[in-house]
Every structure is written in C-alpha cells, then in structure tokens.
Design an enzyme around this catalytic site. Structure first.
Site, PDB file in Angstrom:
ATOM      1  N   GLU A   1       0.876  -1.201   0.000  1.00 29.25           N
ATOM      2  CA  GLU A   1       0.000   0.000   0.000  1.00 29.25           C
ATOM      3  C   GLU A   1       0.895   1.226   0.000  1.00 29.25           C
ATOM      4  OE1 GLU A   1      -2.229  -0.739   3.575  1.00 29.25           O
ATOM      5  OE2 GLU A   1      -3.425  -2.314   2.658  1.00 29.25           O
TER       6      GLU A   1
ATOM      7  N   CYS B   1     -10.318   0.500   8.341  1.00 33.01           N
ATOM      8  CA  CYS B   1      -9.538   1.681   8.713  1.00 33.01           C
ATOM      9  C   CYS B   1     -10.069   2.943   8.047  1.00 33.01           C
ATOM     10  CB  CYS B   1      -8.050   1.483   8.405  1.00 33.01           C
ATOM     11  SG  CYS B   1      -7.674   1.300   6.667  1.00 33.01           S
TER      12      CYS B   1
END
Lengths: 639, 639
Positions: free
Chosen positions: A311, A407
């Site tokens: 990521e 998240c």
C-alpha cells in the site's frame, strides 16, 4: 513552545456542500459504525472491537477477536463522535461514547497499559513486538480520541485514561537511563502524543514524540534489532525497512517511500513538531518529503501510494491509473500533513492540497449513501479487469460495504466531522481562512472575533465573510487563501474593490475591523484542461478536466464502453450543465466535443482506426461509481 | 489414418538469417546447456538433471535434486541435439547423447516407468499426483526426444525405451476395463504420444492421446477428484480449473485461458489429432481457440499470456505492454499449434503466425550471444520500474543467464534446430513452402523432389526456388505462402511472369516440373505502421512499426529517456537504413520524424506539454536489450 495548532475556539458549519455530508456522517455513518463495532449488523463481518474492551475490562467472558489493531476502530469512532457532538449535540450518541469510555477505563491496567489484544491474549509479550503489533499505533489513536472528546465535552475521564497511558509510554521509551529504545512499526503515536501535549501542556509528551521520530532509522536500527532478538512473530518474520520508513533517520529522508499512511502520519508529526519547536532542520526535511509527493508521486485527485504492494509509494512519476492504490486513508493523512505544513509556513500550496484531497481523493472513498466505502481509489476502471484480474483485484469497480476491520470509513468520519480545523487558523497577528467553509467561526483572537462565511463553493466562486470583532476598531490581518487554480479573482471590502497582491497564495487584508465588515471574494471558476508532466508515462498525451478544485471523470454510463478509445479535442469548449443524474443527484456536469476511435474488428491492422465525433460527458470524480457499474477514466487521450 | 505431419525427408538449411543462429545453437547453446545439465558451469544454479538419471540408474549415490519436472530439461536437450545432428553431424555431441540415453535406459524401471523424481524420492506415490507432479509431462518430452533421435540417427535404443514407457501409460490410463482415469496437470504427453504414433504407427498411442484430451474437463472432473481423494500435495492444495484448461471438455472451450504454455500445447495436440483423424468437431474447437488468441489475446510480437499470475491468458484485448508475461515457450507453442493447423487447412493465416513468432516473440527470448535468455518478453521496459517494482519484478530489462531449471532456452534450441519442419510441408498433391527458409529440401513426393531455396528473407523480398524432380515432367502443385503483410508481389517461372491469384494466402503453381525449373517470388517489403484495435486499451492512440514480419521497437539508447513522451508523426516517411550498431551488428534500422513532449517541470499543469521535433530510430524488436540497458517501447503515441 507554542500550542501545536492555531485553531479557532468554535466552528459552526453551515455549508451548502459539506453540511449535508456531515449530517450523513452524524445521522447515518456513526450510528451504523457503532452497530458494526458492537456486532449488531447482520451480514457484516464480526468486528468484536467493543467486545474486546468488555472482555479486557472483566465485564464479559471470551477471547480477543480481530486484528491486532482492532482497538483503533473504537478510537476513531470516539474521535469522530467528539467532532460530531461539536457540530450537533446528541445525548444518545454521547451516552454511548461514555459507556464505551467506561469499558476502556476498566480495560486499562494499573500501570496505565491499554491494549485489549495483549491484555487478553498475550500479556507476556507486551511491548516486545513494536514492529507488527500496533500497541503504540492504537495508543496514538486513543490519545487523539481522548483529546477530541475532552475538547468537545469538557469531560476528563477519557483524557485521564490516556494521560496514564501516555505517561507509561513516556516513562518506558527513550534514551534516558532506565528507559528502553523503541520505534513504532506503524507511526501514529507521535500525533497522539502531540495532541496530548496540546491538551495538557505536558512537555514530556512532545519530547517522547520527538524521541520516536529521531530514534527511527538510527543505527543500529531498532526494529531490525527487535526482529533479530525476538523469537516470535505475528505476521511476518522480516520487513523491508523502506516499508515503514526506517531506512534512514527521518531528517535525512528525501523521497516519500513505503506504506503511504505510515509515511504521511509520520511526516505530519514531523511537521507539527517543526512548527511547535521551530526546528528548521525538521521543517526542511518535511518540505523535501512534501516536494517528493507533490511534485513526483501524487495523482491529480490527491491520491498517493501508487502500488498495492505494501500500500505504498513506488517510483517518481510512476502513477498508473488502473493498478493504483491511492488509499482513502492516505489522502486523509495528506490533509493532516498539509494542515501542519501551513503552521510552519502559511503557503497556499498546502491549502490547495487540502482542497484537492477533500473534493477528490477523500470523498471518492465514500458512496453517496454513506454505507459503502473504497479503500482504493482508481483513476481508471476497466470492466472485466478492475477487481477481477489478479493484478487488479484490489481496485474494485464499486464500493463494498464495511469491512470487519475498517480503517478508512472511520477515518473519513473523523475528518469530515472536523473540517473546521482545516478551514481556519490563526497566529498572533493573523486569522487565516485556508479553505472555504460556510458557517460561523469564533476566535479567541484580539479578545474574540466572530466570522460568518457564506459560500456556494466549490460550485460557485462567491464567498462572503462578515467579520464581528468583540471590540470596535481592532486591527488584525485576515488572510484568505485564493486557490491555486484561480486565474482571475477579486476582493471587495464593504462593497468596494480591494486592491491587493497574493502573498504565497493568500490575500492579506490588514485593517481595523468593525462589526459587520464584509469581505467578498469572487473567484473565477471555469472548467479547464489539466496535463500531467509527460514523465508520467500513464498520462502522456492525455488530458484531464477540472473545474476549480474538483476533478472530473468519464463514466461508461454516460459515454459508452471502451473509454480508452475516447479522445478529447484540444480546442473544444467545455460546457457546464446543471443536471440531476440518478443516484448522484444535482450535479454540475461538463460536456465537450470528442471523438471515439472505432474498432476495426481486426486486432492489428495497417489502417488507423476511424475516428467518429461524440459528445463526452464528465461528472465529478468523487461521485463516480454511484450509478450503474462500468468503466471510468479521469484521463483521456487528446487530439 | 494418415501420418500426423506431412514433412520432407531431409532439410539442409543454408539461410542468411537462420543459419548463423542455428550455428550458434549448435556450437554454443547446446554444449553450454549440457554443461549446465551436468553441473559443470560455475556460477549457474545447480541443475542435477543428468545426475538424477545416474542416481535413478544406480550408477551414482545421492538424492534427487531439482524441480519435479527436472527430467524434461534433459529431454529437450536430447531433442534439440537430434535436430542439430540433422543439420550438422557431430560425433562428440552424438556420443554424449548416447551416453545420457544409456543412463535413461538404466533409470527406467522394469515395467517401463520412467521418472527420476518418483523412482528416487517417492516410489510409493507414482501416478497419484498427475495434477502437480509432471510425470506425464516429462514422459511427453522424452517421447518427442526419442522420436527425433530415432529419425535423425536411425538408432532405436531411445525409441524402445519410450515405447515401453508409452505402452505402460497406454495400458494404465483410459476408460476401458482395468484402466484408471487420468489427466495430466501440464499437457504435453498428448504431443509426445502423437510423435510416437508418427514414428511407430501404433494406434494405441493416438487413442491414448485422444483419451487424455477428451477426458479433460469431463465431469466428475478427474483432477478435482484426484485432489479431493489425495491426502498429500506437492506445491498447492488447490488449483483453479481454468489454470490448466479443465474447466470444460476441450471441445466446448471457446476462449484461450489459463497457463498459456499448457493451453497451447493442448491446442496443438488437438489440432494434430483433428488433422490425423479428420475429426471436424475437434478441428472446429481448434479454430475457435485459435481465433480467441489471434483476434483478441495476442501481442503484435506473437506474445501470448498477458499476466504473470499463472503465466496465463487474461481477458480479451487486455494486453499490457509492461505487465506482460508473453513467455518465450508460449510463442514456441504457438508455432507448434500453427503448424498443425496448417495440416488441417493450408491457410496463410497460420503460416503468418509462424513467421510472426519466429522473427519476434521467440527470437527476442535469446540474447545475441546465445547465453542469456528471457522467459518474459515485454513490449515496454521502463527503467526503475521493469524488473524492480513488485508488479513488474518478472519483466526484466535485460536477459539473465541460464536458470537452474530452464524451460525456455532448451525449447528455443529444439525449435530453432528444427525449422525445416515448419518451413515445408506436403500432402498427396502439393508441396508447400509455408515460410521461406534458404537451403535444400528433399521430398519423397512423386518418387522424389528436391527443391533449392535462395533467400535474403526477411530483409529482402526476393526468393528463388529451383525444383528438381527425380523424374522428368512430373505434375504436382507447388504452393508458396505469400505473407499476409505483403501488398504487392510477383511470381516468375523460368523468368516469365506467372499470373495467379492467392488462395488462402498461397500461390498454387500446378504444372509439369522439370529439373532446374526456377520459381522466383518477389515480395514488396516496406516498413509500415500498424494499429491495434482501440479495444486494446494499452495501445489506443498508439502505432507500431513493422517491416515485413519484423516488429520494430524504440530503445532508449537510440532515442533518449522517457520513451512514453515520444510521438510518431502520422505522415512522416519511414526511412530504412543499413547500420552496424554495437552488439547487434548489421541491422536494418528505421528512422522517422517524431516529436517529444517536453517536461514542464510541473507534475500537473494547465498548459499542454510543449512538443519538440526529434528523429526517432527503431531497431528490430528481437534485437532489443543487446546494447546498453534502458527503456524500450514497441508502441508509441501518434500525432
């Protein structure tokens, strides 16, 4: 040392663009989220996040369940609730928050330790796996939530819980005698500690935040040593030091690298510390990292982190529109970073990025129903490829429902409910309007200043401020940011044209203010073509459309399939229309003449594809994926 | 049933293009390869392939080492040696081959079983994991090698070894009483059995090949059942049925899917069976799968398999130039498939693909030194990205040395040394020249026909055939393929213009032939622009350059960095030059006027990038990566 952020005392938001979104957050997202966190929503993966606290508190039996950072979901929800209560009091929501804070208090151990995973599951392993186990990360989020809750409600219970926790962390970690070395595997505690410092004035919180930053990447590097000396691991035995930015001391880092959320949370903390302490070296490091992102590693939407692998940031100018990661949380982190850079130097470049993120890379993360969310925000979606082929599995063509450990959604919630922090600022001499946010703001400045803002931004360019100082004839500067896209603008004071130059993207209006003084800003907002540096190979020869800060995109539902075959004509007019389009409601669309390269029916041919005229329609990027599922592109070829 | 392939009796290659490459194969690649297989090359990963046979033969002590399909490397080497000996006798090479065949014979078990992995390591697990353990795959390669070695040398030792092995397989697998079901996880044994049928005329080999094909994908599907009923596995517990083409009965498959080498080895076997047996349903399935590849899933270079994930086909028109897999072996498999399609129907479309693969996707797999090899053949290389970023790790910017278990290099070797099989063909009435190959060929046709071919192909378009029938005044057709790219061509017989039309890409010259008759073909070979269907999103708006069958590319060393910023002008002339360029030697380069989009120095700007004129230079794609490492592109934007 000064307070970390020059923020207004109170912000009331009454904005044609943001208020409906904030209301959706408060009325729909936050109640939905707590139901998820309490495992009350059928069909959604079990969260167990609240239950973990109840078990750790001895109020329930059972085992820990979820990710090692499951606690942080509760923290982000509480933080968002704190901001929501500021926008709109809600006794039931506050009562629920107090109840959960009660569980948190009981889950805390006697020495201040707070982490349900280790308390329930591996008490013998506390603080031994900072690399993977997110204890400091969760603590940071809890601290941010506690401070927000205290600031809104004045209640000190949660703040005191986190003060004990912060004290434990400050006592434990450092380079003083009796302390141990430590560096968080996922940066966040630095921001939490700075929030604690902000609320309490305790210097040790600031010093420990600085310690965590300066310890990072120092040789022998802590995390490498920890991995070497530890005989158990949670997920993976080893980790690339680049991944969590421990390859160099932070002050020596030049390129934005690794996991983008970790990176930018860290840069935000560095910037906050630089602003607080006047540390010029740290400020310079922040500027270098900022430049790395802004000049070479950011999508036009504000998206950062161009690869799913880690990521993470990848390479300069390597910004694939389809393989992209561009996590919603990373765009949120950029707002944190930019806001703190404004504290070092009020430069419109930073405010422009806040706008870019808010109107594009962040809002795109949320379906207009407030119940579906993107982690990944592609700039090109290809039916049959995006979300399907292995390389593109992560880049979904439509927003999924809440994940088990989510998240991004609560991160959007806490940002959208706290927009006032990003819209306004002050220092000793100046009140800043960094971005336009309709409503009312109150500053402690010069015995108190109240400013009303009326705005149809970002769709209209007329912004009206009405200034009400408590005292008469008070001199101060009111600095209003003029967005970088704006080529033509005008300022009027009490109806009269105000001649001024821009200073780093701001108009400074220094005068003696009287109650009811009116500042009118008129920005020209027209649609325009944007080109990427041809070093961005994905976009060489392509063009994107923006209108003000809003990036547009072309969806299959408006433009037919195979969007890669569409071309924009370089000189065709861009026509704005007000339209009502199904799920996305009232929308300023942009139409322009274009062409479609026709399929010849032969895979390879010595005849160029025929080009037929078409009318192209673009919609705001943040609204994409709310109608019929299909292809989408931000960049089209230009002829 | 007829012989599987109508092939000439003898081919002598004397071709300005291919002979030097064949010589390099014989003089450099094959000796180097056997040294690798015998672990004599320092710095190269241990192969142990020959040693495994010695151990299984009881001639050495030790354990099996290598991949479960390690035996196949030896088989491919032996097959290539067989072809090489046909081109150029070499007593030392033949002796080495005989020595290894001796080991193989001794490694074979009494019942005909032959596989060093299972004989040495897991004798109790024979034939129980067809899914992963490659017993049938290795057997197939051994059969191909044995037949080739027999055909060249007349020696029967190896053929008899493989006859015993094939007999065992035919006895074991099938749907008759006393037989067990079975399907190979990696197709190849079908081709091997058909070669055995070809050499021996034993119908059971053909029938078992057909059994393996028709059993595939039949419900309850064999491999799924095997996995379910087996309590051990070699690499992975489960597998996508698409991966090895067992998702449907082969006759019902419409799209080329899954691992591309497995797929196309299977299609080749299907085509061979269809040609042999006249099975129209099978022929139609082959044509459907052929169309799927040729019309929707093939790179301009002939590369197939656009994703590294499973080394597989992905989706229609999804042909990324950078993420690409396009394994060299898959291009080789396409030659096998195309050659067999020609046996069903002599259509120039198939011969064109043989050319496309040979001059592009296959040759690009080998460095011009014959010692470095690509598995992956990208059409776009980006410095700092290709071979470096996680998504692009497989797409190396330069050819590595031999791998420990190297499927592609020996596969290139066996193809390049057997070009005669692909150049020529015959049936009862016709002699075919499918591709141009300088040298001499002898057919058994009409009591014997010898044809000389002189050609400067692919660089020059003049091809001269001299026909020598054994008898005087023999009537037959000589069919010469005119490549599909060719817009203008002429045929002369004994100096006189021969008027004729093309029939499916071939000129049929039917006449009474006398010794010394001369057929001259003159093809116009000019450089030209090729466009992809705009459905290929990677290439929409782009153009590639070809000259005849040779695809060209633009290398950084000739054109500067950031090749994505280069544009070809639609109407500029394409100028061919003969140049000598460092490692790639004498080369027909193509120059044309183009433009470079200049970097503005700003990541996003409302000003279009300035375009400056440049002279572009293209070199043959197959020669890329032989000079200074850097960027490369086949497709450039066109303006």
């Amino acid at each position: 040392m000064k307070k970390s952020t020059g923020l207004p005392e109170k912000v009331i938001v009454n904005d044609s663009f943001w208020t409906p979104i904030q209301n959706m957050m408060i009325d729909s997202v936050l109640p939905y989220q707590i139901d998820v966190l309490e495992d009350k929503v059928e069909g959604v993966e079990k969260s167990h996040a609240v239950e973990n606290f109840r078990i750790a508190a001895g109020l329930a039996d059972g085992d820990f369940y979820g990710m090692v950072f499951q606690d942080s979901d509760v923290a982000k929800w509480l933080e968002a609730v704190a901001y929501a209560l500021q926008l709109k009091p809600d006794a039931a929501l506050e009562q629920k928050a107090d109840e959960i804070i009660g569980f948190i208090g009981k889950a805390q151990e006697a020495d201040g330790y707070l982490n349900t995973y280790f308390t329930i599951k591996e008490p013998e392993h506390k603080w031994q796996n900072l690399t993977e186990c997110h204890e400091l990360y969760c603590a940071g989020h809890m601290m941010e939530a506690a401070v927000a809750y205290y600031e809104t409600t004045g209640k000190t219970v949660f703040l005191e819980i986190m003060r004990r926790n912060a004290d434990l962390i400050c006592k434990l970690f450092g380079d003083k005698k009796g302390q141990v070395r430590g560096v968080p595997g996922h940066q966040e505690v630095e921001l939490g500690l700075l929030r604690m410092y902000d609320a309490t004035g305790e210097e040790r919180y600031l010093k420990t935040a600085l310690y965590f930053l300066d310890e990072r990447g120092r040789q022998p590097e802590y995390i490498a040593e920890e991995i070497k000396n530890r005989d158990w691991y949670h997920w993976c035995r080893d980790q690339d030091p680049i991944y969590n930015q421990r390859h160099l001391p932070v002050r020596e880092q030049k390129d934005a690298v690794g996991h983008s959320v970790r990176a930018v949370y860290m840069y935000a903390a560095m910037a906050e510390l630089a602003a607080l302490t006047g540390d010029k070296e740290l400020a310079q490091a922040c500027q270098t990292l900022w430049d790395s992102i802004i000049n070479r590693r950011m999508y036009i939407t504000g998206g950062i982190g161009s690869t799913v692998h880690g990521e993470a940031f990848s390479a300069d100018y390597e910004l694939p529109n389809d393989l992209i990661y561009a996590e919603t949380c990373a765009s949120i982190a950029m707002v944190f970073f930019a806001r703190r850079m404004l504290e070092i130097t009020p430069d419109g470049e930073y405010a422009d990025i806040i706008e870019k993120e808010l109107y594009n890379g962040i809002l795109s993360g949320m379906q207009m129903d407030g119940k579906h969310f993107f982690y990944v925000n592609p700039l090109e979606v290809v039916p049959g490829v995006s979300g399907i082929l292995p390389e593109y599995k992560h880049a979904l063509p439509s927003r999924p429902v809440w994940y088990g450990c989510a998240c991004c959604p609560p991160n959007i919630a806490r940002l959208i409910t706290s927009l006032g922090k990003y819209a306004w600022g002050e220092n000793e001499d100046i009140i800043f309007a960094h971005i336009y946010l309709g409503g009312e703001v109150v500053f402690s400045h010069k015995d108190g200043v109240r400013i009303l803002c009326e705005s149809g931004y970002p769709w209209q360019g007329d912004i009206k401020y009405t200034v009400h100082p408590v005292n008469k004839d008070v001199e101060f500067s009111f600095a209003v940011h003029i967005p970088g896209f704006c080529k033509s603008w005008e300022v009027r004071i009490n109806g009269r044209k105000f001649k001024c130059d821009l200073s780093k993207g701001y108009v400074y209006i220094k005068r003696c203010w009287n109650t009811g003084d009116i500042v009118e800003i008129n920005l020209e907002i027209t649609p325009g073509r944007i080109y990427a540096d041809p070093k961005v190979r994905a976009n060489a020869g392509c063009v994107a459309i923006m209108r003000g800060s809003v990036v547009y995109c072309f969806e299959e539902t408006d433009n037919g399939d195979n969007l890669a075959a569409l071309r924009i004509l370089r000189d065709s007019a861009l026509i704005c229309k007000n339209e009502t389009l199904g799920n996305i409601g009232n929308t300023v669309t942009i139409e322009t003449k274009g062409a479609r390269l026709q399929s010849s029916g032969t895979l390879y041919s010595d005849t160029p594809p025929e080009s037929v005229p078409v009318l192209l329609k673009a919609v705001p990027y943040y609204k994409w994926g709310n109608r019929k599922e299909g292809g989408m592109r931000v960049w089209l070829g230009e002829i």
